[in-house]
Design an enzyme around this catalytic site. Structure first.
Site, PDB file in Angstrom:
ATOM      1  N   HIS A   1      16.511  -3.179  44.616  1.00  0.00           N
ATOM      2  CA  HIS A   1      17.379  -2.536  45.531  1.00  0.00           C
ATOM      3  C   HIS A   1      16.313  -2.302  46.712  1.00  0.00           C
ATOM      4  CE1 HIS A   1      17.884   1.901  45.199  1.00  0.00           C
ATOM      5  NE2 HIS A   1      16.810   1.396  44.733  1.00  0.00           N
TER       6      HIS A   1
ATOM      7  N   HIS B   1      12.499  -3.114  45.488  1.00  0.00           N
ATOM      8  CA  HIS B   1      11.836  -2.292  44.327  1.00  0.00           C
ATOM      9  C   HIS B   1      12.698  -2.433  43.366  1.00  0.00           C
ATOM     10  CE1 HIS B   1      13.566   1.340  46.163  1.00  0.00           C
ATOM     11  NE2 HIS B   1      13.670   1.529  44.770  1.00  0.00           N
TER      12      HIS B   1
ATOM     13  N   HIS C   1      14.652  -0.931  39.506  1.00  0.00           N
ATOM     14  CA  HIS C   1      14.566   0.101  38.472  1.00  0.00           C
ATOM     15  C   HIS C   1      15.204  -0.455  37.133  1.00  0.00           C
ATOM     16  CE1 HIS C   1      14.191   3.346  41.334  1.00  0.00           C
ATOM     17  NE2 HIS C   1      14.979   2.680  42.197  1.00  0.00           N
TER      18      HIS C   1
ATOM     19  N   GLU D   1      18.591   6.432  37.225  1.00  0.00           N
ATOM     20  CA  GLU D   1      17.956   5.346  37.870  1.00  0.00           C
ATOM     21  C   GLU D   1      16.463   5.437  37.455  1.00  0.00           C
ATOM     22  OE1 GLU D   1      17.851   4.693  42.493  1.00  0.00           O
ATOM     23  OE2 GLU D   1      16.283   5.895  42.218  1.00  0.00           O
TER      24      GLU D   1
HETATM   25 NI    NI Z   1      15.152   2.826  44.220  1.00  0.00          NI
END
Ligand code: NI
Length: 129
Positions: A7, A32, A34, A118
Site C-alpha cells: 500500500h 511498500h 507489510h 502492521e
Molecule cells: Ni505502510
C-alpha cells in the site's frame, strides 16, 4: 491470521510535498509492503453440547474467505474492492476487516475485537462503532 499486502498512504487532495510531510516514507510513490498479523476475538455463549462458542474451523473459513483471500499479496489501494476510496491506514483496514467478518458470523456469535498488526510494534484495535 497472516497476510502480506502492499500500500501507500497518500491523500490525493494534497500535493506531493504535503503528503511527504504527513506520511513520510509511507507515501512512497512506488508502494511498500507489510506482513500483517490479524487477531480476531469473538464472544457469546458456549454451546452446551459442543463446549464451543464456535467451531474454530468455521472461524478459519470465514477469515480465509472474507479477509485473507481478498487481501493477501494484494495492493490495498488498487486491488481491494472494500478498501476503495479509503486511506489504507491500519485503523481503516481494521474497521474494514470488521465489516467483512460480521455478516458471516452465526447469530449466537458476536465480534468483540479486531486487532491488526502492521508491524510488530504498530497495531490498531477496533471494537465496533
Ligand atoms: Ni505502510
Amino acid at each position: 491470521m497472516h497476510f502480506n499486502a502492499a500500500h501507500k498512504l497518500y491523500n490525493p487532495k494534497w500535493d506531493e510535498e504535503k503528503n511527504i510531510e504527513v506520511f513520510g516514507k509511507c507515501a512512497n510513490t512506488n508502494w511498500h509492503g507489510h506482513n500483517y498479523e490479524l487477531i480476531v476475538t469473538l464472544k457469546g455463549e458456549v454451546n452446551e453440547d459442543t463446549g464451543f462458542l464456535i467451531d474454530a474451523k468455521l472461524v478459519c473459513k470465514i477469515l480465509d474467505e472474507q479477509v485473507c483471500e481478498k487481501l493477501d499479496h494484494k495492493n490495498l489501494n488498487l486491488d481491494v474492492e472494500f478498501m476503495k476510496d479509503t486511506m489504507s491506514s491500519t485503523e481503516n483496514l481494521a474497521i474494514a476487516i470488521w465489516n467483512q467478518i460480521t455478516p458471516h458470523l452465526p447469530p449466537n456469535v458476536k465480534l468483540h475485537r479486531v486487532k491488526l498488526f502492521e508491524t510488530p510494534r504498530i497495531c490498531a484495535e477496533y471494537y465496533g462503532n
